[in-house]
Write a protein that holds these residues in place. Structure first.
Motif, PDB file in Angstrom:
ATOM      1  N   PRO A  30      13.017  11.733  -5.710  1.00 51.42           N
ATOM      2  CA  PRO A  30      11.682  12.305  -5.511  1.00 51.42           C
ATOM      3  C   PRO A  30      10.612  11.638  -6.380  1.00 51.42           C
ATOM      4  N   ARG A  31      10.958  11.281  -7.597  1.00 50.91           N
ATOM      5  CA  ARG A  31       9.969  10.634  -8.470  1.00 50.91           C
ATOM      6  C   ARG A  31       9.627   9.240  -7.978  1.00 50.91           C
ATOM      7  N   MET A  32      10.639   8.483  -7.508  1.00 46.34           N
ATOM      8  CA  MET A  32      10.380   7.140  -6.974  1.00 46.34           C
ATOM      9  C   MET A  32       9.529   7.203  -5.714  1.00 46.34           C
ATOM     10  N   MET A  33       9.859   8.120  -4.803  1.00 45.34           N
ATOM     11  CA  MET A  33       9.110   8.235  -3.556  1.00 45.34           C
ATOM     12  C   MET A  33       7.675   8.675  -3.835  1.00 45.34           C
ATOM     13  N   GLU A  34       7.482   9.600  -4.747  1.00 48.59           N
ATOM     14  CA  GLU A  34       6.134  10.047  -5.080  1.00 48.59           C
ATOM     15  C   GLU A  34       5.305   8.881  -5.619  1.00 48.59           C
ATOM     16  N   GLY A  35       5.886   8.118  -6.532  1.00 48.87           N
ATOM     17  CA  GLY A  35       5.177   6.961  -7.075  1.00 48.87           C
ATOM     18  C   GLY A  35       4.882   5.916  -6.015  1.00 48.87           C
ATOM     19  N   LEU A  36       5.850   5.662  -5.146  1.00 43.53           N
ATOM     20  CA  LEU A  36       5.679   4.670  -4.091  1.00 43.53           C
ATOM     21  C   LEU A  36       4.563   5.072  -3.132  1.00 43.53           C
ATOM     22  N   PHE A  37       4.588   6.318  -2.686  1.00 44.39           N
ATOM     23  CA  PHE A  37       3.617   6.750  -1.685  1.00 44.39           C
ATOM     24  C   PHE A  37       2.237   7.041  -2.273  1.00 44.39           C
ATOM     25  N   GLN A  38       2.102   6.990  -3.571  1.00 45.04           N
ATOM     26  CA  GLN A  38       0.785   7.080  -4.189  1.00 45.04           C
ATOM     27  C   GLN A  38       0.176   5.694  -4.391  1.00 45.04           C
ATOM     28  N   SER A  39       0.943   4.644  -4.073  1.00 43.25           N
ATOM     29  CA  SER A  39       0.476   3.270  -4.185  1.00 43.25           C
ATOM     30  C   SER A  39      -0.673   3.029  -3.203  1.00 43.25           C
ATOM     31  N   GLU A  40      -1.710   2.343  -3.658  1.00 47.34           N
ATOM     32  CA  GLU A  40      -2.863   2.059  -2.796  1.00 47.34           C
ATOM     33  C   GLU A  40      -2.468   1.247  -1.572  1.00 47.34           C
ATOM     34  N   LYS A  41      -1.532   0.298  -1.721  1.00 53.54           N
ATOM     35  CA  LYS A  41      -1.130  -0.541  -0.588  1.00 53.54           C
ATOM     36  C   LYS A  41      -0.453   0.292   0.495  1.00 53.54           C
ATOM     37  N   VAL A  42       0.356   1.274   0.088  1.00 51.89           N
ATOM     38  CA  VAL A  42       1.022   2.135   1.068  1.00 51.89           C
ATOM     39  C   VAL A  42       0.015   3.093   1.685  1.00 51.89           C
ATOM     40  N   MET A  43      -0.829   3.673   0.857  1.00 53.44           N
ATOM     41  CA  MET A  43      -1.830   4.640   1.343  1.00 53.44           C
ATOM     42  C   MET A  43      -2.785   3.984   2.344  1.00 53.44           C
ATOM     43  N   SER A  44      -3.129   2.717   2.135  1.00 56.90           N
ATOM     44  CA  SER A  44      -4.070   2.026   3.028  1.00 56.90           C
ATOM     45  C   SER A  44      -3.387   1.467   4.278  1.00 56.90           C
ATOM     46  N   GLY A  45      -2.059   1.490   4.317  1.00 65.27           N
ATOM     47  CA  GLY A  45      -1.333   0.941   5.455  1.00 65.27           C
ATOM     48  C   GLY A  45      -1.079  -0.553   5.329  1.00 65.27           C
ATOM     49  N   GLU A  46      -1.458  -1.139   4.201  1.00 64.18           N
ATOM     50  CA  GLU A  46      -1.249  -2.566   3.972  1.00 64.18           C
ATOM     51  C   GLU A  46       0.238  -2.884   3.780  1.00 64.18           C
ATOM     52  N   LEU A  47       0.983  -1.915   3.316  1.00 65.13           N
ATOM     53  CA  LEU A  47       2.407  -2.105   3.035  1.00 65.13           C
ATOM     54  C   LEU A  47       3.201  -1.054   3.797  1.00 65.13           C
ATOM     55  N   ALA A  48       4.161  -1.497   4.601  1.00 77.73           N
ATOM     56  CA  ALA A  48       5.031  -0.579   5.339  1.00 77.73           C
ATOM     57  C   ALA A  48       6.265  -0.276   4.498  1.00 77.73           C
ATOM     58  N   VAL A  49       6.792   0.912   4.650  1.00 81.21           N
ATOM     59  CA  VAL A  49       7.957   1.337   3.874  1.00 81.21           C
ATOM     60  C   VAL A  49       9.087   1.698   4.822  1.00 81.21           C
ATOM     61  N   GLU A  50      10.271   1.152   4.574  1.00 84.38           N
ATOM     62  CA  GLU A  50      11.482   1.515   5.303  1.00 84.38           C
ATOM     63  C   GLU A  50      12.527   1.895   4.275  1.00 84.38           C
ATOM     64  N   VAL A  51      13.260   2.973   4.538  1.00 82.73           N
ATOM     65  CA  VAL A  51      14.295   3.400   3.595  1.00 82.73           C
ATOM     66  C   VAL A  51      15.597   3.666   4.335  1.00 82.73           C
ATOM     67  N   SER A  52      16.684   3.541   3.618  1.00 83.68           N
ATOM     68  CA  SER A  52      18.011   3.897   4.108  1.00 83.68           C
ATOM     69  C   SER A  52      18.725   4.628   2.987  1.00 83.68           C
ATOM     70  N   PHE A  53      19.509   5.614   3.344  1.00 85.49           N
ATOM     71  CA  PHE A  53      20.305   6.344   2.363  1.00 85.49           C
ATOM     72  C   PHE A  53      21.739   6.381   2.857  1.00 85.49           C
ATOM     73  N   PHE A  54      22.623   5.785   2.095  1.00 83.12           N
ATOM     74  CA  PHE A  54      24.033   5.746   2.449  1.00 83.12           C
ATOM     75  C   PHE A  54      24.867   6.377   1.355  1.00 83.12           C
ATOM     76  N   GLU A  55      25.982   6.941   1.764  1.00 83.25           N
ATOM     77  CA  GLU A  55      26.950   7.489   0.818  1.00 83.25           C
ATOM     78  C   GLU A  55      28.295   6.846   1.127  1.00 83.25           C
ATOM     79  N   VAL A  56      28.986   6.404   0.102  1.00 81.97           N
ATOM     80  CA  VAL A  56      30.335   5.873   0.253  1.00 81.97           C
ATOM     81  C   VAL A  56      31.247   6.801  -0.526  1.00 81.97           C
ATOM     82  N   GLN A  57      32.194   7.384   0.184  1.00 76.67           N
ATOM     83  CA  GLN A  57      33.145   8.277  -0.465  1.00 76.67           C
ATOM     84  C   GLN A  57      34.490   8.085   0.198  1.00 76.67           C
TER      85      GLN A  57
END
Length: 79
Positions: A30-57
């Motif tokens: 949550p802290r990383m995502m909050e910081g990332l999405f407060q970035s001016e480049k992301v907020m302006s649409g200049e930078l696109a964000v893609e994420v993946s979450f995997f678990e190996v067990q």
């Protein structure tokens, strides 16, 4: 940019708490995502964000964001 966050530990060692946390004390994600999405480049649409979450067990790979988490597409765990 590319990044990878890898968490390892035995069961009940606090991995989930470290990654997610709780309401008054958020974890890494949550802290990383909050910081990332407060970035001016992301907020302006200049930078696109893609994420993946995997678990190996137990050598089983799960895509946490898919409706069918066991359907991981072409990604495989190699030993």
């Amino acid at each position: 940019y590319n990044a990878c966050l890898f968490v390892y530990g035995h069961g009940r060692s606090g991995r989930s708490h470290t990654m997610v946390g709780v309401e008054p004390d958020p974890g890494l994600l949550p802290r990383m995502m909050e910081g990332l999405f407060q970035s001016e480049k992301v907020m302006s649409g200049e930078l696109a964000v893609e994420v993946s979450f995997f678990e190996v067990q137990n050598e089983q790979l799960r895509d946490i964001l898919r409706r069918d988490p066991m359907n991981t597409g072409n990604i495989k765990v190699l030993s």
